[in-house]
Enzyme design. Structure first.
Site, PDB file in Angstrom:
ATOM      1  N   ARG A  34      30.550  17.525 -47.839  1.00  0.00           N
ATOM      2  CA  ARG A  34      29.402  17.187 -46.976  1.00  0.00           C
ATOM      3  C   ARG A  34      28.113  17.805 -47.518  1.00  0.00           C
ATOM      4  O   ARG A  34      27.025  17.324 -47.272  1.00  0.00           O
ATOM      5  CB  ARG A  34      29.661  17.622 -45.526  1.00  0.00           C
ATOM      6  CG  ARG A  34      28.478  17.366 -44.591  1.00  0.00           C
ATOM      7  CD  ARG A  34      28.858  17.286 -43.114  1.00  0.00           C
ATOM      8  NE  ARG A  34      29.826  18.282 -42.719  1.00  0.00           N
ATOM      9  CZ  ARG A  34      29.571  19.594 -42.571  1.00  0.00           C
ATOM     10  NH1 ARG A  34      28.359  20.061 -42.754  1.00  0.00           N
ATOM     11  NH2 ARG A  34      30.537  20.433 -42.227  1.00  0.00           N
ATOM     12  N   TYR A  74      12.964  -3.790 -38.898  1.00  0.00           N
ATOM     13  CA  TYR A  74      14.385  -4.101 -38.713  1.00  0.00           C
ATOM     14  C   TYR A  74      14.800  -3.807 -37.266  1.00  0.00           C
ATOM     15  O   TYR A  74      14.375  -2.791 -36.690  1.00  0.00           O
ATOM     16  CB  TYR A  74      15.185  -3.254 -39.704  1.00  0.00           C
ATOM     17  CG  TYR A  74      16.651  -3.554 -39.719  1.00  0.00           C
ATOM     18  CD1 TYR A  74      17.134  -4.742 -40.247  1.00  0.00           C
ATOM     19  CD2 TYR A  74      17.573  -2.640 -39.209  1.00  0.00           C
ATOM     20  CE1 TYR A  74      18.482  -5.017 -40.258  1.00  0.00           C
ATOM     21  CE2 TYR A  74      18.925  -2.908 -39.226  1.00  0.00           C
ATOM     22  CZ  TYR A  74      19.374  -4.098 -39.757  1.00  0.00           C
ATOM     23  OH  TYR A  74      20.716  -4.361 -39.770  1.00  0.00           O
ATOM     24  N   ASP A 103      10.306   1.068 -45.966  1.00  0.00           N
ATOM     25  CA  ASP A 103      11.653   0.503 -46.070  1.00  0.00           C
ATOM     26  C   ASP A 103      11.594  -0.528 -47.195  1.00  0.00           C
ATOM     27  O   ASP A 103      11.014  -1.599 -47.045  1.00  0.00           O
ATOM     28  CB  ASP A 103      12.051  -0.137 -44.731  1.00  0.00           C
ATOM     29  CG  ASP A 103      13.470  -0.695 -44.758  1.00  0.00           C
ATOM     30  OD1 ASP A 103      13.962  -1.037 -45.854  1.00  0.00           O
ATOM     31  OD2 ASP A 103      14.088  -0.815 -43.680  1.00  0.00           O
ATOM     32  N   LYS A 142      22.308  -3.857 -49.194  1.00  0.00           N
ATOM     33  CA  LYS A 142      21.720  -5.136 -49.609  1.00  0.00           C
ATOM     34  C   LYS A 142      21.629  -5.228 -51.142  1.00  0.00           C
ATOM     35  O   LYS A 142      22.650  -5.223 -51.780  1.00  0.00           O
ATOM     36  CB  LYS A 142      20.374  -5.321 -48.910  1.00  0.00           C
ATOM     37  CG  LYS A 142      20.360  -4.892 -47.418  1.00  0.00           C
ATOM     38  CD  LYS A 142      21.225  -5.776 -46.531  1.00  0.00           C
ATOM     39  CE  LYS A 142      21.466  -5.233 -45.125  1.00  0.00           C
ATOM     40  NZ  LYS A 142      20.298  -4.830 -44.344  1.00  0.00           N
TER      41      LYS A 142
HETATM   42  C1  LIG Z   1      20.051  -3.999 -43.150  1.00  0.00           C
HETATM   43  C2  LIG Z   1      18.755  -3.316 -43.036  1.00  0.00           C
HETATM   44  C3  LIG Z   1      18.641  -2.031 -42.503  1.00  0.00           C
HETATM   45  C4  LIG Z   1      19.835  -1.271 -41.930  1.00  0.00           C
HETATM   46  O1  LIG Z   1      20.740  -0.943 -42.926  1.00  0.00           O
HETATM   47  P1  LIG Z   1      22.330  -0.748 -42.680  1.00  0.00           P
HETATM   48  O2  LIG Z   1      22.842  -0.471 -44.051  1.00  0.00           O
HETATM   49  O3  LIG Z   1      22.833  -2.010 -42.086  1.00  0.00           O
HETATM   50  O4  LIG Z   1      22.464   0.399 -41.748  1.00  0.00           O
HETATM   51  C5  LIG Z   1      17.388  -1.441 -42.457  1.00  0.00           C
HETATM   52  N1  LIG Z   1      16.295  -2.095 -42.921  1.00  0.00           N
HETATM   53  C6  LIG Z   1      16.360  -3.338 -43.426  1.00  0.00           C
HETATM   54  C7  LIG Z   1      15.114  -4.008 -43.883  1.00  0.00           C
HETATM   55  C8  LIG Z   1      17.585  -3.999 -43.489  1.00  0.00           C
HETATM   56  O5  LIG Z   1      17.641  -5.246 -43.980  1.00  0.00           O
END
Ligand SMILES: *Cc1c(COP(=O)(O)O)cnc(C)c1O
Length: 394
Positions: free
Chosen positions: A58, A111, A183, A208
């Site tokens: 951790r 998001y 983000d 992603k």
């Molecule tokens: C999918 C997504 C998230 C959240 O991510 P997870 O891996 O599903 O927790 C945050 N911001 C954007 C722009 C996303 O597409």
């Protein structure tokens, strides 16, 4: 200083030296919870922070560390921290940067779960927020309060693809000592590097484009300042504990190797599909930063290396027509998420943005006929043939 490698080289080599791991070409998966100490004295030194040997996974794991170091290089940051999900990275960053009574200023689209997190922060900790259209210096300046600590941005904004000018935001934030968090999930560091423009933190849903194969849920934060990330590692990771598993880190290191070549193809395919969509009689408004008619086409060219693999478009017809297209596609997969090898299609109004009240949705430009596509790596002709037969059928 050693010559800096090109991005396409760093995705493969940065953060890992085979000689540190018995010559293993690929980073090994360190599937272990604990690490043995060679002596009691060395154990004492590790706990005292006088030696950087490992203690417990951790607190640090070599596979995860390799990923963090690679991501820090790719985003041109000081250091990175990996988390169990994108939301783990987003929440850790926002909690790290705020205290009770503070205010967060956000781009007008974020998001859905980030929006949920902001509601929670307000309710439980009195950390307030506003969502505003960040289209001019005046509107941003007017929305800043004395207690604004963070400007939180998505660009392009999901699913309308609206962009925020990061240099403009940074110039305002610097005057006021406000931290800028971006983000960068939709772009990945291959298309856009906010830290190089003066932003302070980049967060990713590594689920992603970073992973790129739809087989892992993970998150990463990269900070410009190494010391701040170290501090965040102690509080937000060691003590809150939402760590990434070594296997997930390994999958992401593997995915990252092809990031540049994948993104090149995602972008190339998206451009081809956008051209075809634009000419189709059943397609209305198209939202794609690579379209010369896109209102922020010039900003996209300045801020992003390529326009990305995401396209949103409105169908000429009803909500039912939009749903019929989703039901008609055969090769294209009906699923949320993005950045996978497979082309994915979804209906924001009833899926990813269904929690947004209808009036708010309309204001954000998310109509009932809007469809969002994450263009995959299949032959673009096959993607188009599938989409065309679905559109022709309504
Ligand atoms: C999918 C997504 C998230 C959240 O991510 P997870 O891996 O599903 O927790 C945050 N911001 C954007 C722009 C996303 O597409």
């Amino acid at each position: 200083m050693a010559k800096k490698n090109q991005f396409e080289t760093d995705v493969i080599h940065a953060g890992y030296k085979p000689s540190d791991h018995l010559g293993s070409l690929v980073p090994p998966i360190f599937q272990t919870s604990s690490y043995t100490f060679p002596s009691a004295e060395e154990g004492e030194r590790r706990f005292a922070g006088e030696s950087n040997g490992h203690i417990y996974s951790r607190l640090g794991n070599p596979t995860v560390t390799a990923l963090e170091e690679r991501m820090a290089v790719l985003e041109e940051g000081g250091a990175a921290l990996a988390f169990a999900s994108g939301m783990g990275a987003v929440s850790a960053t926002l909690f790290h940067l705020t205290n009770t009574g503070d205010h967060i200023l956000c781009s007008d689209g974020i998001y859905g779960c980030t929006f949920g997190l902001l509601q929670l922060m307000k309710k439980k900790y009195d950390i307030d927020h506003d969502l505003i259209v960040m289209d001019s210096e005046e509107t941003v300046r007017a929305a800043i309060r004395d207690n604004t600590k963070v400007i939180y941005i998505e660009t392009p904004i999901n699913p309308t693809m609206k962009l925020v000018d990061l240099e403009m935001i940074v110039s305002i934030a610097k005057e006021r000592g406000i931290r800028v968090v971006v983000d960068n999930t939709f772009c990945s560091p291959y298309l856009q590097r906010p830290l190089s423009l003066g932003c302070d933190y980049v967060v990713h849903s590594a689920t992603k484009y970073i992973g790129g194969h739809g087989d892992v849920v993970a998150g990463i934060v990269v900070g410009a300042d190494k010391e701040e990330i170290a501090e965040m590692g102690v509080t937000m990771r060691k003590d809150i504990g939402g760590i990434m598993s070594p296997l997930d880190a390994w999958l992401l290191l593997r995915g990252l190797k092809t990031l540049a070549v994948r993104l090149d193809r995602h972008c190339e395919n998206a451009e081809k599909i956008a051209d075809k969509l634009k000419a189709h009689p059943k397609v209305g408004r198209m939202l794609y930063p690579g379209d010369p008619d896109f209102p922020q086409y010039e900003l996209a060219k300045r801020q992003m290396k390529l326009p990305g693999g995401m396209i949103s478009f409105e169908v000429k017809g009803s909500k039912e027509d939009a749903q019929a297209i989703l039901n008609r596609v055969k090769l294209i997969r009906l699923a949320v998420s993005l950045g996978d090898t497979e082309t994915l299609i979804q209906h924001p109004a009833t899926m990813t943005h269904s929690v947004v009240p209808e009036g708010e949705r309309e204001k954000m430009g998310i109509s009932d006929t809007l469809i969002r596509m994450s263009v995959g790596l299949e032959a673009w002709e096959d993607i188009w043939e599938d989409l065309k037969q679905a559109l022709d059928g309504i």
